[in-house]
Design an enzyme around this catalytic site. Structure first.
Site, mmCIF file in Angstrom:
data_model
loop_
_atom_site.group_PDB
_atom_site.id
_atom_site.type_symbol
_atom_site.label_atom_id
_atom_site.label_comp_id
_atom_site.label_asym_id
_atom_site.label_seq_id
_atom_site.Cartn_x
_atom_site.Cartn_y
_atom_site.Cartn_z
ATOM 1 N N LYS A 33 0.860 -1.186 0.000
ATOM 2 C CA LYS A 33 0.000 0.000 0.000
ATOM 3 C C LYS A 33 0.892 1.230 0.000
ATOM 4 O O LYS A 33 2.034 1.176 0.471
ATOM 5 C CB LYS A 33 -0.899 0.019 1.245
HETATM 6 P P1 NAD Z 1 -13.005 7.642 -2.954
HETATM 7 O O1 NAD Z 1 -12.009 8.681 -2.631
HETATM 8 O O2 NAD Z 1 -13.406 7.424 -4.381
HETATM 9 O O3 NAD Z 1 -14.376 7.945 -2.140
HETATM 10 C C1 NAD Z 1 -14.389 8.093 -0.763
HETATM 11 C C2 NAD Z 1 -15.775 8.600 -0.348
HETATM 12 O O4 NAD Z 1 -15.839 8.634 1.079
HETATM 13 C C3 NAD Z 1 -16.051 10.024 -0.823
HETATM 14 O O5 NAD Z 1 -17.414 10.132 -1.183
HETATM 15 C C4 NAD Z 1 -15.777 10.873 0.421
HETATM 16 O O6 NAD Z 1 -16.478 12.104 0.433
HETATM 17 C C5 NAD Z 1 -16.270 9.929 1.493
HETATM 18 N N1 NAD Z 1 -15.729 10.215 2.821
HETATM 19 C C6 NAD Z 1 -14.485 10.616 3.154
HETATM 20 N N2 NAD Z 1 -14.410 10.802 4.475
HETATM 21 C C7 NAD Z 1 -15.626 10.511 4.986
HETATM 22 C C8 NAD Z 1 -16.180 10.527 6.287
HETATM 23 N N3 NAD Z 1 -15.432 10.906 7.330
HETATM 24 N N4 NAD Z 1 -17.465 10.163 6.447
HETATM 25 C C9 NAD Z 1 -18.210 9.794 5.375
HETATM 26 N N5 NAD Z 1 -17.747 9.758 4.121
HETATM 27 C C10 NAD Z 1 -16.479 10.125 3.941
HETATM 28 O O7 NAD Z 1 -12.468 6.300 -2.281
HETATM 29 P P2 NAD Z 1 -12.806 4.797 -2.675
HETATM 30 O O8 NAD Z 1 -11.786 4.353 -3.668
HETATM 31 O O9 NAD Z 1 -14.247 4.657 -2.978
HETATM 32 O O10 NAD Z 1 -12.443 4.049 -1.311
HETATM 33 C C11 NAD Z 1 -13.378 3.972 -0.228
HETATM 34 C C12 NAD Z 1 -12.953 2.834 0.690
HETATM 35 O O11 NAD Z 1 -12.945 1.617 -0.066
HETATM 36 C C13 NAD Z 1 -11.565 2.945 1.309
HETATM 37 O O12 NAD Z 1 -11.589 2.368 2.601
HETATM 38 C C14 NAD Z 1 -10.706 2.099 0.390
HETATM 39 O O13 NAD Z 1 -9.539 1.617 1.023
HETATM 40 C C15 NAD Z 1 -11.678 0.975 0.062
HETATM 41 N N6 NAD Z 1 -11.379 0.237 -1.163
HETATM 42 C C16 NAD Z 1 -11.294 0.873 -2.369
HETATM 43 C C17 NAD Z 1 -11.044 0.136 -3.525
HETATM 44 C C18 NAD Z 1 -11.013 0.750 -4.896
HETATM 45 O O14 NAD Z 1 -10.957 0.000 -5.888
HETATM 46 N N7 NAD Z 1 -11.080 2.064 -5.049
HETATM 47 C C19 NAD Z 1 -10.852 -1.264 -3.435
HETATM 48 C C20 NAD Z 1 -10.950 -1.870 -2.179
HETATM 49 C C21 NAD Z 1 -11.218 -1.113 -1.070
#
Ligand code: NAD
Length: 432
Positions: free
Chosen positions: A122
């Protein structure tokens, strides 16, 4: 931590530089699983910390040219045994070495559970990307790439998007790396645009995979999705796509949120209308498609399916008693604390744990890497079929172990992953 072998008589804090609540959570989950599976102590101690970690600080110039900030960046590789390492890059103002290490450790178990030939990694940069201009973000990304360039490579360690990063940032990383080696290297990252060799279906893979699994759980629980409701916390890549695919399965979305707060409507929210609002305004801030509620209130709404898809540490001892869903599908990494897990287990809530629930992303990233290294293109149909096959196989073996050994789904998923990594470590032996 008394089991850690201490070579000298002086007291040693084994957490030291790694210390962070999220790393403690990842380690404690691992130690509980290791105990249940009777993991060899030597292997256990080897897997408890990342094999490699790089911490960098570098200058980041703002657009007005008078301000230069010092920014911290990280890249952590947890296990180098399985093949190249793989894991996203997070841009967030609270990122630290412990958090990135926890995420790297979870990537190891996730890849092993999916039977992908990767160890976990990561990366992260401690900035708030929403406060930077496009030019600032580009300069910062290129400089961060240069700082970690000795650690990454298409056969060494392959980054991807995570919170706060996206296709555009992957393009800049790919371009910076390619400039350095003198030719285009698309497979240095996954989650890049299709025109640069990205895979069809990668952008929405995490949300799509999550919903494939929810459909399977609903069948197992005899829950009719057509009369079900869902609440999604976080409306970014994972959350918005999960909401979209849930809606396609006739699930009514009654609450969503982002960093600015939540929206609810017991009669249902239109995901398309929400997405259009976000496309126009950049976030859900000011959106009047539902009643405004806080993120905490959102988590406690009565629903069938709750999808945390933002930050870690959302379902804790403080609110777990008030969570009113039947299925908790963890789109985010580390959204549930150990104490909350016990409460959810006691209350009979079915938990789809993060390393299983959100593994669709890394699985299609693997497809992207395979297509890139072989210069071939798969159809979307082939990608989705293969994704479905891999996820359902992982779900079935996790469920089987959970029922057979009378352990929760999280511990069962961890044991499946750890078991595979332990077997690989034993086969390779020790050097020298
Ligand atoms: P992203 O940046 O696209 O979206 C994050 C969202 O969460 C945004 O809408 C943001 O406004 C919101 N957010 C941020 N802080 C917040 C809070 N305190 N309360 C409520 N909402 C909040 O990120 P993502 O890629 O969708 O990732 C989200 C989660 O999923 C993370 O934990 C990430 O590690 C996990 N994840 C992502 C992927 C991927 O393919 N992108 C894969 C596996 C896991």
């Amino acid at each position: 931590m008394d089991h850690i072998h201490q070579p000298f008589d002086q007291p040693l804090n084994p957490y030291a530089e790694w210390d962070a609540p999220m790393f403690r959570l990842a380690q404690e989950q691992f130690l509980r699983a290791a105990k249940i599976m009777n993991l060899d102590e030597n292997l256990r101690d080897r897997l408890l910390f990342p094999q490699r970690a790089l911490l960098v600080s570098f200058p980041s110039r703002r657009d007005d040219y008078s301000e230069v900030e010092t920014v911290f960046g990280y890249r952590v590789q947890h296990v180098l045994t399985m093949g190249p390492t793989k894991g996203g890059i997070r841009y967030h103002e609270d990122v630290n070495l412990g958090e990135v290490s926890a995420l790297a450790m979870w990537m190891t178990w996730k890849c092993a559970l999916m039977e992908l030939p990767f160890g976990g990694a990561k990366g992260g940069v401690r900035i708030n990307p929403t406060l930077l201009s496009r030019a600032e973000l580009q300069r910062l990304t290129r400089r961060y790439t240069m700082e970690i360039i000795s650690m990454i490579g298409p056969e060494k360690d392959i980054p991807a998007p995570d919170m706060g990063t996206n296709e555009q940032i992957m393009s800049w990383i790919m371009d910076t790396y390619s400039q350095q080696v003198g030719h285009a290297v698309p497979s240095i990252v996954t989650g890049k645009p299709v025109v640069l060799g990205g895979s069809l279906g990668r952008a929405e893979a995490t949300g799509r995979g999550l919903v494939y699994l929810i459909v399977e759980v609903a069948e197992f629980l005899n829950l009719d999705l057509k009369h079900s409701t869902a609440v999604v916390q976080g409306f970014g890549n994972v959350g918005a796509n999960a909401a979209r695919f849930l809606e396609e399965n006739d699930v009514q979305i009654i609450g969503v949120s982002d960093v600015f707060g939540g929206l609810c409507n017991p009669k249902g929210l239109s995901v398309r209308a929400l997405q259009q609002y976000v496309e126009q305004h950049g976030s859900l801030d000011g959106c009047s498609l539902g009643d405004r509620i806080s993120n905490q209130e959102l988590l406690e709404l009565e629903c069938d399916i709750l999808v945390p898809a933002s930050l870690q540490n959302q379902i804790t001892a403080d609110n777990a008693e008030r969570i009113k869903c039947k299925i908790l599908a963890e789109g985010a990494n580390g959204p549930t604390t150990l104490e909350a897990d016990e409460i959810l287990d006691r209350r009979g809530i079915f938990v789809l744990p993060d390393i299983l629930a959100n593994a669709g992303g890394v699985t299609v990233s693997y497809f992207e890497w395979v297509q890139g290294t072989q210069n071939i293109m798969w159809t979307l149909e082939r990608i989705n079929d293969r994704l479905h096959e891999i996820l359902i196989k992982a779900f079935k073996k996790t469920l089987l172990r959970s029922q057979r050994d009378k352990i929760n789904m999280r511990t069962a998923a961890l044991i499946e992953g750890i078991d595979r990594v332990a077997a690989a470590k034993l086969s390779r032996g020790l050097f020298p």
